[in-house]
Design a protein around this motif. Structure first.
Motif, PDB file in Angstrom:
ATOM      1  N   THR A  93       0.833  -1.209   0.000  1.00 56.99           N
ATOM      2  CA  THR A  93       0.000   0.000   0.000  1.00 56.99           C
ATOM      3  C   THR A  93       0.863   1.253   0.000  1.00 56.99           C
ATOM      4  N   ASP A  94       2.106   1.121   0.418  1.00 61.67           N
ATOM      5  CA  ASP A  94       3.021   2.258   0.457  1.00 61.67           C
ATOM      6  C   ASP A  94       3.318   2.738  -0.966  1.00 61.67           C
ATOM      7  N   GLN A  95       2.959   3.989  -1.243  1.00 59.25           N
ATOM      8  CA  GLN A  95       3.079   4.516  -2.604  1.00 59.25           C
ATOM      9  C   GLN A  95       4.524   4.594  -3.084  1.00 59.25           C
ATOM     10  N   ALA A  96       5.444   4.946  -2.204  1.00 62.34           N
ATOM     11  CA  ALA A  96       6.857   5.014  -2.591  1.00 62.34           C
ATOM     12  C   ALA A  96       7.378   3.630  -2.966  1.00 62.34           C
ATOM     13  N   GLU A  97       6.971   2.633  -2.203  1.00 59.65           N
ATOM     14  CA  GLU A  97       7.400   1.255  -2.484  1.00 59.65           C
ATOM     15  C   GLU A  97       6.753   0.748  -3.783  1.00 59.65           C
ATOM     16  N   LEU A  98       5.488   1.084  -3.997  1.00 58.18           N
ATOM     17  CA  LEU A  98       4.840   0.704  -5.265  1.00 58.18           C
ATOM     18  C   LEU A  98       5.535   1.361  -6.451  1.00 58.18           C
ATOM     19  N   ALA A  99       5.917   2.622  -6.307  1.00 60.47           N
ATOM     20  CA  ALA A  99       6.631   3.330  -7.386  1.00 60.47           C
ATOM     21  C   ALA A  99       7.960   2.643  -7.669  1.00 60.47           C
ATOM     22  N   GLN A 100       8.661   2.217  -6.612  1.00 54.63           N
ATOM     23  CA  GLN A 100       9.928   1.495  -6.804  1.00 54.63           C
ATOM     24  C   GLN A 100       9.685   0.170  -7.528  1.00 54.63           C
ATOM     25  N   ALA A 101       8.649  -0.545  -7.136  1.00 55.17           N
ATOM     26  CA  ALA A 101       8.320  -1.812  -7.796  1.00 55.17           C
ATOM     27  C   ALA A 101       7.979  -1.566  -9.268  1.00 55.17           C
ATOM     28  N   ALA A 102       7.244  -0.489  -9.522  1.00 54.03           N
ATOM     29  CA  ALA A 102       6.856  -0.169 -10.898  1.00 54.03           C
ATOM     30  C   ALA A 102       8.077   0.122 -11.766  1.00 54.03           C
ATOM     31  N   ILE A 113       4.862  -7.466 -13.138  1.00 48.98           N
ATOM     32  CA  ILE A 113       4.856  -6.914 -11.781  1.00 48.98           C
ATOM     33  C   ILE A 113       4.931  -5.393 -11.843  1.00 48.98           C
ATOM     34  N   GLN A 114       5.722  -4.862 -12.760  1.00 41.89           N
ATOM     35  CA  GLN A 114       5.814  -3.409 -12.924  1.00 41.89           C
ATOM     36  C   GLN A 114       4.440  -2.825 -13.262  1.00 41.89           C
ATOM     37  N   ILE A 115       3.761  -3.423 -14.218  1.00 40.91           N
ATOM     38  CA  ILE A 115       2.450  -2.932 -14.656  1.00 40.91           C
ATOM     39  C   ILE A 115       1.426  -3.082 -13.526  1.00 40.91           C
ATOM     40  N   LYS A 116       1.482  -4.182 -12.808  1.00 36.81           N
ATOM     41  CA  LYS A 116       0.579  -4.392 -11.677  1.00 36.81           C
ATOM     42  C   LYS A 116       0.805  -3.310 -10.613  1.00 36.81           C
ATOM     43  N   ALA A 117       2.048  -2.965 -10.357  1.00 37.30           N
ATOM     44  CA  ALA A 117       2.368  -1.922  -9.375  1.00 37.30           C
ATOM     45  C   ALA A 117       1.853  -0.561  -9.843  1.00 37.30           C
ATOM     46  N   VAL A 118       2.005  -0.264 -11.113  1.00 33.62           N
ATOM     47  CA  VAL A 118       1.490   1.007 -11.647  1.00 33.62           C
ATOM     48  C   VAL A 118      -0.019   1.070 -11.478  1.00 33.62           C
ATOM     49  N   GLY A 119      -0.687  -0.037 -11.660  1.00 38.23           N
ATOM     50  CA  GLY A 119      -2.135  -0.081 -11.510  1.00 38.23           C
ATOM     51  C   GLY A 119      -2.603   0.223 -10.095  1.00 38.23           C
ATOM     52  N   LYS A 120      -1.735   0.024  -9.100  1.00 35.83           N
ATOM     53  CA  LYS A 120      -2.087   0.303  -7.711  1.00 35.83           C
ATOM     54  C   LYS A 120      -1.655   1.695  -7.256  1.00 35.83           C
ATOM     55  N   LEU A 121      -0.895   2.378  -8.092  1.00 33.55           N
ATOM     56  CA  LEU A 121      -0.415   3.708  -7.704  1.00 33.55           C
ATOM     57  C   LEU A 121      -1.556   4.721  -7.667  1.00 33.55           C
ATOM     58  N   THR A 122      -1.519   5.580  -6.676  1.00 35.59           N
ATOM     59  CA  THR A 122      -2.434   6.723  -6.605  1.00 35.59           C
ATOM     60  C   THR A 122      -1.656   8.027  -6.561  1.00 35.59           C
ATOM     61  N   ASP A 123      -0.366   7.953  -6.298  1.00 35.74           N
ATOM     62  CA  ASP A 123       0.481   9.134  -6.177  1.00 35.74           C
ATOM     63  C   ASP A 123       0.663   9.807  -7.544  1.00 35.74           C
ATOM     64  N   GLN A 124       0.165  11.050  -7.652  1.00 31.05           N
ATOM     65  CA  GLN A 124       0.208  11.777  -8.924  1.00 31.05           C
ATOM     66  C   GLN A 124       1.624  11.954  -9.450  1.00 31.05           C
ATOM     67  N   SER A 125       2.536  12.358  -8.585  1.00 28.67           N
ATOM     68  CA  SER A 125       3.898  12.625  -9.067  1.00 28.67           C
ATOM     69  C   SER A 125       4.566  11.350  -9.576  1.00 28.67           C
ATOM     70  N   ALA A 126       4.330  10.223  -8.914  1.00 26.70           N
ATOM     71  CA  ALA A 126       4.902   8.954  -9.381  1.00 26.70           C
ATOM     72  C   ALA A 126       4.286   8.546 -10.718  1.00 26.70           C
ATOM     73  N   LEU A 127       2.975   8.690 -10.838  1.00 28.75           N
ATOM     74  CA  LEU A 127       2.308   8.343 -12.100  1.00 28.75           C
ATOM     75  C   LEU A 127       2.781   9.247 -13.238  1.00 28.75           C
ATOM     76  N   ILE A 128       2.904  10.531 -12.963  1.00 29.24           N
ATOM     77  CA  ILE A 128       3.373  11.468 -13.987  1.00 29.24           C
ATOM     78  C   ILE A 128       4.797  11.136 -14.409  1.00 29.24           C
ATOM     79  N   GLU A 129       5.650  10.865 -13.443  1.00 27.41           N
ATOM     80  CA  GLU A 129       7.050  10.511 -13.729  1.00 27.41           C
ATOM     81  C   GLU A 129       7.119   9.294 -14.646  1.00 27.41           C
ATOM     82  N   ILE A 130       6.348   8.273 -14.318  1.00 23.06           N
ATOM     83  CA  ILE A 130       6.354   7.054 -15.127  1.00 23.06           C
ATOM     84  C   ILE A 130       5.749   7.320 -16.505  1.00 23.06           C
ATOM     85  N   ALA A 131       4.625   8.017 -16.546  1.00 22.91           N
ATOM     86  CA  ALA A 131       3.936   8.278 -17.820  1.00 22.91           C
ATOM     87  C   ALA A 131       4.805   9.092 -18.778  1.00 22.91           C
ATOM     88  N   LYS A 132       5.579  10.013 -18.248  1.00 25.18           N
ATOM     89  CA  LYS A 132       6.381  10.889 -19.099  1.00 25.18           C
ATOM     90  C   LYS A 132       7.773  10.353 -19.402  1.00 25.18           C
TER      91      LYS A 132
END
Length: 161
Positions: free
Chosen positions: A24-33, A41-60
């Protein structure tokens, strides 16, 4: 954390999957992603992310196209400016199309919410003249029907005005 690294990076994909499922830890999910040895596993972790900055970083910035696409498609990414930028500028047509589809979906949801808000306003109106005007002229059928069904428009003679 294990002696040899996090569970989400286990060589055993079932253990890695179970670890991400329990995270559930967003920082740990971002690391897994970003760092799991398995794309699944990376894609599954991204699917659980809610942190905007982590999602933006990955998307861009993520080099793995499917991971960028997963971030763009994540319903928790709600920055329309970022999604619009990706729809125009991502190097992958698949990611650009996913971002365009996401923008369309977001616009549709916004339009539906606007109609629901307008409908609620019309339901609470008490002025029969204003209700009659809406019933006659509004461009949305649902709004016109709401005005017609408003108890304050019981006197149908207002349609004559």
């Amino acid at each position: 954390m294990r002696l040899f690294g996090p569970e989400w990076n286990s060589r055993n994909i079932k253990k890695a999957e179970a670890a991400v499922d329990n995270l559930t830890d967003q920082a740990e999910l971002a690391q897994a992603a970003k760092n799991s040895r398995y794309a699944y596993i990376q894609i599954k972790a991204v699917g659980k992310l809610t942190d905007q900055s982590a999602l933006i970083e990955i998307a861009k910035n993520e080099s793995f196209e499917d991971l960028r696409k997963a971030a763009v498609c994540n319903e928790n990414l709600n920055d329309k400016d970022v999604i619009s930028y990706i729809a125009k500028h991502d190097k992958s047509i698949n990611v650009r199309e996913a971002a365009s589809g996401r923008l369309k979906k977001m616009r549709k949801i916004e339009a539906e919410k606007a109609v629901e808000n307008r409908k609620a306003e019309v339901e609470n109106m008490t002025d029969p003249i204003a209700l009659a005007h809406i019933a006659k002229t509004d461009n949305n059928y649902l709004i016109r029907a709401t005005a017609i069904n408003n108890k304050n428009l019981a006197d149908q003679s207002v349609f004559a005005h």
